[in-house]
Scaffold this motif. Structure first.
Motif, PDB file in Angstrom:
ATOM      1  N   VAL A  79       0.831  -1.206   0.000  1.00  0.00           N
ATOM      2  CA  VAL A  79       0.000   0.000   0.000  1.00  0.00           C
ATOM      3  C   VAL A  79       0.868   1.260   0.000  1.00  0.00           C
ATOM      4  O   VAL A  79       0.647   2.185  -0.799  1.00  0.00           O
ATOM      5  CB  VAL A  79      -0.971  -0.005   1.205  1.00  0.00           C
ATOM      6  N   VAL A  80       1.855   1.310   0.883  1.00  0.00           N
ATOM      7  CA  VAL A  80       2.713   2.497   0.977  1.00  0.00           C
ATOM      8  C   VAL A  80       3.468   2.716  -0.331  1.00  0.00           C
ATOM      9  O   VAL A  80       3.553   3.839  -0.827  1.00  0.00           O
ATOM     10  CB  VAL A  80       3.681   2.385   2.175  1.00  0.00           C
ATOM     11  N   GLY A  81       3.985   1.665  -0.908  1.00  0.00           N
ATOM     12  CA  GLY A  81       4.701   1.793  -2.179  1.00  0.00           C
ATOM     13  C   GLY A  81       3.805   2.294  -3.298  1.00  0.00           C
ATOM     14  O   GLY A  81       4.208   3.163  -4.083  1.00  0.00           O
ATOM     15  N   HIS A  82       2.592   1.757  -3.368  1.00  0.00           N
ATOM     16  CA  HIS A  82       1.676   2.179  -4.430  1.00  0.00           C
ATOM     17  C   HIS A  82       1.163   3.605  -4.240  1.00  0.00           C
ATOM     18  O   HIS A  82       0.711   4.228  -5.195  1.00  0.00           O
ATOM     19  CB  HIS A  82       0.504   1.207  -4.545  1.00  0.00           C
ATOM     20  N   LEU A  83       1.224   4.117  -3.025  1.00  0.00           N
ATOM     21  CA  LEU A  83       0.832   5.508  -2.795  1.00  0.00           C
ATOM     22  C   LEU A  83       2.006   6.469  -2.979  1.00  0.00           C
ATOM     23  O   LEU A  83       1.877   7.512  -3.621  1.00  0.00           O
ATOM     24  CB  LEU A  83       0.259   5.678  -1.385  1.00  0.00           C
ATOM     25  N   MET A  84       3.140   6.123  -2.410  1.00  0.00           N
ATOM     26  CA  MET A  84       4.256   7.072  -2.367  1.00  0.00           C
ATOM     27  C   MET A  84       5.014   7.184  -3.687  1.00  0.00           C
ATOM     28  O   MET A  84       5.483   8.271  -4.025  1.00  0.00           O
ATOM     29  CB  MET A  84       5.220   6.692  -1.243  1.00  0.00           C
ATOM     30  N   ILE A  85       5.154   6.118  -4.427  1.00  0.00           N
ATOM     31  CA  ILE A  85       5.930   6.192  -5.681  1.00  0.00           C
ATOM     32  C   ILE A  85       5.267   7.114  -6.695  1.00  0.00           C
ATOM     33  O   ILE A  85       5.943   7.982  -7.264  1.00  0.00           O
ATOM     34  CB  ILE A  85       6.206   4.778  -6.234  1.00  0.00           C
ATOM     35  N   PRO A  86       3.957   7.010  -6.949  1.00  0.00           N
ATOM     36  CA  PRO A  86       3.354   7.981  -7.871  1.00  0.00           C
ATOM     37  C   PRO A  86       3.429   9.415  -7.337  1.00  0.00           C
ATOM     38  O   PRO A  86       3.661  10.359  -8.116  1.00  0.00           O
ATOM     39  CB  PRO A  86       1.905   7.534  -8.009  1.00  0.00           C
ATOM     40  N   LEU A  87       3.251   9.588  -6.035  1.00  0.00           N
ATOM     41  CA  LEU A  87       3.359  10.932  -5.466  1.00  0.00           C
ATOM     42  C   LEU A  87       4.773  11.490  -5.610  1.00  0.00           C
ATOM     43  O   LEU A  87       4.945  12.677  -5.906  1.00  0.00           O
ATOM     44  CB  LEU A  87       2.947  10.920  -3.987  1.00  0.00           C
ATOM     45  N   LEU A  88       5.762  10.646  -5.415  1.00  0.00           N
ATOM     46  CA  LEU A  88       7.151  11.067  -5.604  1.00  0.00           C
ATOM     47  C   LEU A  88       7.397  11.490  -7.048  1.00  0.00           C
ATOM     48  O   LEU A  88       8.008  12.528  -7.314  1.00  0.00           O
ATOM     49  CB  LEU A  88       8.096   9.934  -5.208  1.00  0.00           C
ATOM     50  N   HIS A  89       6.881  10.719  -7.974  1.00  0.00           N
ATOM     51  CA  HIS A  89       7.045  11.046  -9.396  1.00  0.00           C
ATOM     52  C   HIS A  89       6.352  12.371  -9.731  1.00  0.00           C
ATOM     53  O   HIS A  89       6.928  13.228 -10.404  1.00  0.00           O
ATOM     54  CB  HIS A  89       6.481   9.916 -10.255  1.00  0.00           C
ATOM     55  N   ILE A  90       5.138  12.550  -9.273  1.00  0.00           N
ATOM     56  CA  ILE A  90       4.388  13.786  -9.543  1.00  0.00           C
ATOM     57  C   ILE A  90       5.111  14.991  -8.944  1.00  0.00           C
ATOM     58  O   ILE A  90       5.271  16.023  -9.604  1.00  0.00           O
ATOM     59  CB  ILE A  90       2.951  13.669  -9.008  1.00  0.00           C
ATOM     60  N   ALA A  91       5.569  14.854  -7.692  1.00  0.00           N
ATOM     61  CA  ALA A  91       6.276  15.968  -7.049  1.00  0.00           C
ATOM     62  C   ALA A  91       7.555  16.304  -7.803  1.00  0.00           C
ATOM     63  O   ALA A  91       7.879  17.480  -8.002  1.00  0.00           O
ATOM     64  CB  ALA A  91       6.595  15.615  -5.597  1.00  0.00           C
ATOM     65  N   PHE A  92       8.269  15.293  -8.254  1.00  0.00           N
ATOM     66  CA  PHE A  92       9.523  15.541  -8.959  1.00  0.00           C
ATOM     67  C   PHE A  92       9.288  16.184 -10.325  1.00  0.00           C
ATOM     68  O   PHE A  92       9.963  17.130 -10.705  1.00  0.00           O
ATOM     69  CB  PHE A  92      10.307  14.236  -9.127  1.00  0.00           C
ATOM     70  N   VAL A  93       8.329  15.678 -11.074  1.00  0.00           N
ATOM     71  CA  VAL A  93       8.091  16.171 -12.428  1.00  0.00           C
ATOM     72  C   VAL A  93       7.493  17.580 -12.429  1.00  0.00           C
ATOM     73  O   VAL A  93       7.925  18.440 -13.190  1.00  0.00           O
ATOM     74  CB  VAL A  93       7.184  15.189 -13.203  1.00  0.00           C
ATOM     75  N   TYR A  94       6.510  17.831 -11.578  1.00  0.00           N
ATOM     76  CA  TYR A  94       5.811  19.112 -11.630  1.00  0.00           C
ATOM     77  C   TYR A  94       6.440  20.217 -10.790  1.00  0.00           C
ATOM     78  O   TYR A  94       6.337  21.384 -11.135  1.00  0.00           O
ATOM     79  CB  TYR A  94       4.346  18.936 -11.224  1.00  0.00           C
ATOM     80  N   TYR A  95       7.064  19.868  -9.683  1.00  0.00           N
ATOM     81  CA  TYR A  95       7.550  20.906  -8.764  1.00  0.00           C
ATOM     82  C   TYR A  95       9.073  21.039  -8.723  1.00  0.00           C
ATOM     83  O   TYR A  95       9.575  22.056  -8.292  1.00  0.00           O
ATOM     84  CB  TYR A  95       6.996  20.662  -7.349  1.00  0.00           C
ATOM     85  N   ARG A  96       9.807  20.017  -9.107  1.00  0.00           N
ATOM     86  CA  ARG A  96      11.268  20.025  -9.126  1.00  0.00           C
ATOM     87  C   ARG A  96      11.873  20.598  -7.845  1.00  0.00           C
ATOM     88  O   ARG A  96      12.651  21.547  -7.876  1.00  0.00           O
ATOM     89  CB  ARG A  96      11.797  20.821 -10.318  1.00  0.00           C
ATOM     90  N   PRO A  97      11.512  20.024  -6.670  1.00  0.00           N
ATOM     91  CA  PRO A  97      12.088  20.537  -5.422  1.00  0.00           C
ATOM     92  C   PRO A  97      13.561  20.138  -5.309  1.00  0.00           C
ATOM     93  O   PRO A  97      14.065  19.306  -6.065  1.00  0.00           O
ATOM     94  CB  PRO A  97      11.259  19.854  -4.342  1.00  0.00           C
ATOM     95  N   GLU A  98      14.243  20.744  -4.369  1.00  0.00           N
ATOM     96  CA  GLU A  98      15.629  20.381  -4.090  1.00  0.00           C
ATOM     97  C   GLU A  98      15.667  18.908  -3.669  1.00  0.00           C
ATOM     98  O   GLU A  98      14.756  18.434  -2.989  1.00  0.00           O
ATOM     99  CB  GLU A  98      16.183  21.255  -2.963  1.00  0.00           C
TER     100      GLU A  98
END
Length: 141
Positions: A79-98
């Motif tokens: 469950v955690v993997g299926h929630l966090m991996i897409p969120l990590l991808h979205i955050a990286f692609v759209y927001y490009r945080p440090e």
């Protein structure tokens, strides 16, 4: 010996109770999710974080037959993997945080979600075992 209607009605997979002996699944899963006794819904299922009581303090249901083992950990990781991996991808692609900010946020989020879900998954697995009369939960309903 040929099978008769009676022997066919009584046959079921090893370790599986016949359908008429099954307990209601959804209430047992929900009670387990709340970390309560799957039978009465009042007594505590867990003492501490993951340690299971030997029996329910309210109704006396025996919890020693439970065999949750690695099931709750596997389900939590799933469950955690299926929630966090897409969120990590979205955050990286759209927001490009440090990178350090991204790591910190997702490390804390993953840890918090894992710690929240693990005892609830354990309760749900025990509730499932109780409802399906697995591993010695075969006493009267």
């Amino acid at each position: 010996m040929p099978h008769t209607d009676q022997t066919l009605a009584q046959s079921h997979a090893p370790g599986e109770a016949p359908n008429e002996a099954l307990r209601p699944l959804k209430p047992a899963l929900l009670k387990g999710w709340r970390r309560k006794c799957p039978q009465c819904g009042s007594g505590a299922l867990l003492k501490g974080y993951l340690k299971v009581h030997s029996e329910c303090a309210v109704c006396g249901e025996d919890f020693t037959p439970q065999r949750a083992d690695d099931g709750p950990a596997y389900l939590t990781i799933l469950v955690v993997g299926h929630l966090m991996i897409p969120l990590l991808h979205i955050a990286f692609v759209y927001y490009r945080p440090e990178p350090l900010a991204l790591f910190t946020i997702f490390a804390l989020g993953t840890t918090a979600l894992t710690l929240y879900l693990l005892p609830r998954m354990k309760g749900a697995v025990i509730g499932f075992q109780w409802a399906r009369r697995l591993h010695g939960f075969d006493g009267p309903a």
